[in-house]
Design an enzyme around this catalytic site. Structure first.
Site, PDB file in Angstrom:
ATOM      1  N   MET A 197       0.912  -1.219  -0.051  1.00 54.87           N
ATOM      2  CA  MET A 197      -0.323  -0.307  -0.094  1.00 54.87           C
ATOM      3  C   MET A 197       0.783   0.939  -0.222  1.00 54.87           C
ATOM      4  O   MET A 197       2.045   1.688   0.972  1.00 54.87           O
ATOM      5  CB  MET A 197      -0.715  -0.362   0.959  1.00 54.87           C
ATOM      6  CG  MET A 197      -1.564   1.261   1.688  1.00 54.87           C
ATOM      7  SD  MET A 197      -2.812   1.465   0.167  1.00 54.87           S
ATOM      8  CE  MET A 197      -3.079   3.304  -0.007  1.00 54.87           C
ATOM      9  N   GLU A 216       5.227   0.341  -5.895  1.00 53.11           N
ATOM     10  CA  GLU A 216       4.870   1.873  -4.612  1.00 53.11           C
ATOM     11  C   GLU A 216       5.129   3.192  -4.645  1.00 53.11           C
ATOM     12  O   GLU A 216       4.588   4.326  -3.962  1.00 53.11           O
ATOM     13  CB  GLU A 216       4.274   0.887  -3.115  1.00 53.11           C
ATOM     14  CG  GLU A 216       4.188  -0.616  -3.189  1.00 53.11           C
ATOM     15  CD  GLU A 216       2.964  -0.166  -3.751  1.00 53.11           C
ATOM     16  OE1 GLU A 216       1.943   0.609  -3.326  1.00 53.11           O
ATOM     17  OE2 GLU A 216       2.119  -1.185  -3.816  1.00 53.11           O
ATOM     18  N   GLU A 235      -3.730   2.495 -10.323  1.00 51.19           N
ATOM     19  CA  GLU A 235      -3.535   1.509 -10.306  1.00 51.19           C
ATOM     20  C   GLU A 235      -2.121   1.440 -11.593  1.00 51.19           C
ATOM     21  O   GLU A 235      -1.062   0.605 -11.612  1.00 51.19           O
ATOM     22  CB  GLU A 235      -4.014   0.604 -10.178  1.00 51.19           C
ATOM     23  CG  GLU A 235      -4.530   0.267  -8.226  1.00 51.19           C
ATOM     24  CD  GLU A 235      -3.490   1.481  -7.212  1.00 51.19           C
ATOM     25  OE1 GLU A 235      -2.465   0.333  -7.801  1.00 51.19           O
ATOM     26  OE2 GLU A 235      -3.845   1.138  -6.361  1.00 51.19           O
TER      27      GLU A 235
END
Length: 860
Positions: free
Chosen positions: A266, A299, A321
């Protein structure tokens, strides 16, 4: 009542009314070792555009004690309901809200997750807020376009570490006071709290100095290869800052490997959380290191695209994304010193096959999905959002040019830093730098669903010279239930011409054997090929520039069937493997023929990631797509091959380890199972094969699933590995046992109780579903339909989704399961999200039935 949902319209109305300035969040986590609840105090300063207006702030909490708005106390019993605190009578201009609440630790990987390590009995905490779970820890306006600064104050147990988005301060009396963050969205704020182990370094270049940190639990410290992680991170910093022409936007960069994480990682600003399975306790293949590196780079790319510049609403989640996926793969492919210059092979082999699979489900949707509310986005972290989107970005880069693409990205970052954007903002910047009109491209690629098929049409004369060549584009009908119409799209592709090099025995692309062109409409002529001798293989979409299902002409297919493993380069091999797998899933290639193709070529496949994918695909195909009457014979053939390759592989090689794992998933005869036992107890060895912790568990889980091992053996193995990972493996092994009692116990622990942590529940489900236990599991199909709706309503999203997908009777491939699913869909009135997940599972059974029929028809 809204429950925990939020609609797009509500978010838009709130964004028009409010401008949020700052949050001050004070958390008392001093009781974290014991668990329960913790005190959360939030002060929010925000401006309001209209005097006397009403709005609401988001909070999920067991209890709210105080709500003070502009100095006036509001009664929590009157203003707090569901996940909202009503804010009546707001003042035009500056408003100040203070909320005091008790919030709860979770064991679901959502909000503030609490985990106790069985090795040291210490608690470890971390937050996971995407999509709407910051509200589980502090009161806030939970939507990405209401950015603000965040200042955290945390009281923690003595000796613990607290990490957040801002640099870690020196604690005073176990209280950690962090500096305010830059303006960011709620979902990328973070806290990681506990007695974590850490390693530190610095990224330095051209006068820039960024502190780097890597964290994990002390029980994993001996396995933490920090130098390798720092190396990938530094390569990413170098490449992204050059390509983006924008310095890293935060004050430090920490990567924290945390337990029981639901996703891969994340992108919390400056404090990235990563699943700690990426700290490898045992030998893994290079493919695992490549996947970890891609995750790290994905990330890191988000620090710019997602954190610095953030989508306005979740309909642009795909862009967030997909951009990170595309640029992470590109970094691996092009960054100087990268260990994985073949990363586009991995992308074609894994990400695109995921996208193709997702795009053929009844839930297929445009890349730019219609996200009406939070429930929509929670099930939209799928193969279209990540993999199809990244594939289409790769196509866009080919369409506009890589230099032009990154110049547009650079302008985009400079123009929108610390703000929020829509897709049109990025496309506008790319139009400026490329001169291409992207409106038609965007409409056809981003606003329509489905996948195209590209087929070659070739004519040759008697001497084998090409007289004409064209590419036919098809737009198959969308799956039943999907919205939209079939669409022909513009494709930028390469056509590759391959011949057999007699000296090397390899299929090699000719020096002038690559033609790049735009394909549009139903038929596109390729006059450049006329007059050339027909090569051995003509490969459409060579270099994998576009997103389409590709078919081979009859002559090329014959060569590929015989010599797929002989391509000199890994990418055309991967494209042919992917095409063969797609044909098998579509019922165009019988499972027995797919198995023959794999067995003829896999021994020559050097790319270990491709080899491991083929292992998974063959097992799935034989288990679900084979004619049931032929399944055992095909499984025997495959299992014999896995053992032969295991014995033949180079000692200590990645291929040896991969074949050992493949053998462990399918070993079936008494002799094969004896071998697993003897490898476990050390009475037999295979040169170079180290039967380490993870490989031991792979053997134990298989031996449990076939009834060789029971509780005594499983408990004994857990005593050897009394860790969190060992606990998960033991749970899988127990649930895998082929007895009615074991299945009932596993089912009850997941369905009838909500006590299991997320990672253990996932492990139990994995063990429960065994493809060679169909008869034993058959009664659970009816039970699934009896309970799934209630579970969806009672559990958190992550936990409910695990159950809804994992316990669907996917291995019961029959018309009866399709019928029962249809009856349930017609009568149960499930929510849109649950309906989607069950419909996707149903589509898998339908596909398997079609493939089984195709395999049966191919019997000699």
């Amino acid at each position: 009542m809204p429950g925990t949902n939020l609609t797009r319209e509500e978010a838009q109305q709130r964004a028009k009314l409010l401008t949020v300035d700052s949050y001050e969040i004070d958390l008392d986590l001093s009781g974290a070792q014991e668990g329960g609840t913790y005190r959360s105090v939030t002060t929010v300063r925000f401006d309001v555009a209209e005097d006397g207006a009403a709005s609401f702030v988001d909070l999920v909490a067991p209890a709210v004690h105080e709500v003070t708005l502009n100095g006036d106390a509001l009664d929590p019993a009157e203003v707090f309901e569901d996940s909202r605190i009503a804010l009546p009578g707001l003042l035009r201009g500056r408003n100040v809200l203070r909320v005091v609440a008790d919030c709860a630790y979770t064991n679901t990987g959502e909000g503030l997750h609490r985990f106790v390590d069985p090795v040291d009995d210490q608690a470890y905490l971390y937050t996971q807020f995407e999509v709407p779970d910051a509200r589980r820890v502090f009161a806030n306006f939970e939507q990405p376009d209401l950015k603000a600064t965040f200042q955290f104050t945390v009281k923690a147990p003595e000796g613990w570490t607290v990490v957040s988005n801002s640099p870690t301060p020196e604690p005073q009396n176990d209280v950690w006071v962090f500096e305010p963050t830059p303006r960011i969205s709620t979902y990328i704020t973070a806290l990681i709290v506990g007695p974590y182990h850490s390693v530190h370094a610095v990224y330095e270049k051209n006068g820039q100095s960024v502190p780097l940190g890597i964290y994990c639990r002390p029980s994993l410290a001996e396995f933490l290869d920090a130098d390798a992680i720092f190396e990938v991170t530094r390569q990413g910093f170098d490449w992204f800052q050059e390509k983006f022409d924008y310095a890293y936007p935060f004050e430090k960069y920490d990567q924290l490997f945390v337990p029981e994480f639901n996703a891969g990682a994340m992108e919390n600003a400056g404090a990235v959380t990563i699943r700690d399975q990426y700290v490898f306790r045992s030998k893994v293949t290079d493919a695992a290191y490549e996947v970890r590196a891609e995750t790290i780079l994905h990330e890191l790319a988000h620090m710019w695209f997602g954190d610095l510049v953030t989508m306005e609403w979740w309909n642009d989640l795909w862009l967030n994304e997909s951009f990170a996926t595309y640029t992470s793969i590109a970094c691996q492919a092009y960054a100087p010193g990268s260990r994985w210059p073949h990363s586009w092979t991995t992308f074609a082999n894994s990400m695109k096959t995921w996208a193709y699979r997702q795009d053929q489900l009844p839930s297929t949707h445009p890349i730019m999905a219609e996200i009406r509310d939070l429930d929509d986005v929670l099930v939209n972290f799928d193969g279209i959002t990540y993999a199809k989107g990244a594939s289409v970005l790769k196509q866009l880069v080919a369409y506009v040019g890589m230099d032009e693409f990154f110049r547009g990205v650079q302008a985009y970052f400079k123009r929108h830093a610390y703000g929020n954007t829509r897709l049109s903002d990025l496309l506008g910047a790319l139009e400026e730098t490329s001169g291409r009109d992207l409106k038609t491209w965007s409409k056809k690629w981003l606003e329509t669903a489905g996948i195209n098929i590209l087929r070659p049409e070739i004519e040759t004369d008697a001497q084998g010279v090409i007289t004409s060549f064209a590419i036919r584009q098809e737009a198959p009908a969308l799956p039943a239930g999907a919205k939209g119409e079939p669409t022909l799209r513009p494709h930028r592709i390469a056509v590759g011409l391959y011949d057999l090099d007699e000296a090397s025995g390899k299929l090699v692309r000719a020096a002038d054997g690559r033609i790049e062109l735009d394909v549009d409409g139903e038929l596109t002529a390729v006059p450049q090929l006329a007059g050339r001798p027909r090569p051995a293989v003509i490969l459409l979409n060579d270099d994998d520039l576009s997103y389409a299902k590709v078919r081979l002409d009859e002559g090329s297919l014959a060569v590929v069937t015989e010599r797929l493993g002989d391509f000199e380069s890994s990418l055309p091999r991967a494209l042919c493997w992917a095409s063969a797998w797609d044909m098998t899933r579509d019922g165009e290639l019988a499972t027995r023929d797919y198995l023959s193709l794999v067995l003829s070529g896999i021994g020559k496949e050097s790319d270990i990631g491709v080899v491991q994918s083929l292992h998974r695909q063959v097992k799935l195909a034989v288990d679900l797509y084979a004619d049931p009457t032929a399944r055992e014979a095909l499984l025997t053939r495959w299992t014999d091959a896995t053992l032969a390759h295991l014995r033949a592989a180079d000692a200590g090689s990645d291929h040896q380890l991969a074949w050992a794992r493949a053998f462990a998933t399918t070993a079936r005869t008494p002799e094969q199972l004896d071998l697993l036992e003897s490898l476990l107890d050390g009475s037999h060895t295979i040169e170079g094969l180290v039967v380490d912790t993870e490989l031991r568990w792979a053997f134990v889980e298989r031996l449990a699933a076939v009834g060789r091992f029971d509780e005594a053996e499983i408990a004994g193995e857990y005593e050897r590995d009394k860790t969190a990972a060992g606990e998960r493996h033991a749970a899988t092994a127990r649930a895998a046992r082929p007895t009615e009692e074991a299945k009932a116990e596993a089912w009850a622990s997941v369905v009838e109780s909500d006590k299991l942590p997320n990672a253990v529940q996932e492990a139990v489900i994995a063990g429960f579903v065994q493809t060679d236990q169909r008869e034993l599991l058959a009664p659970y199909a009816d039970r699934y339909f009896e309970v799934v709706k209630d579970i969806w309503g009672a559990r958190s999203h992550e936990m409910a989704q695990q159950i809804a997908v994992g316990l669907y009777p996917s291995i019961q491939v029959s018309e009866d399961i399709v019928r029962r699913t249809d009856e349930w869909l017609a009568s149960a009135e499930p929510s849109a999200a649950l309906r989607r997940l069950v419909s996707e599972s149903r589509a898998g059974v339908e596909r398997a039935l079609k493939a089984q029929a195709a395999d049966a028809a191919a019997q000699p």
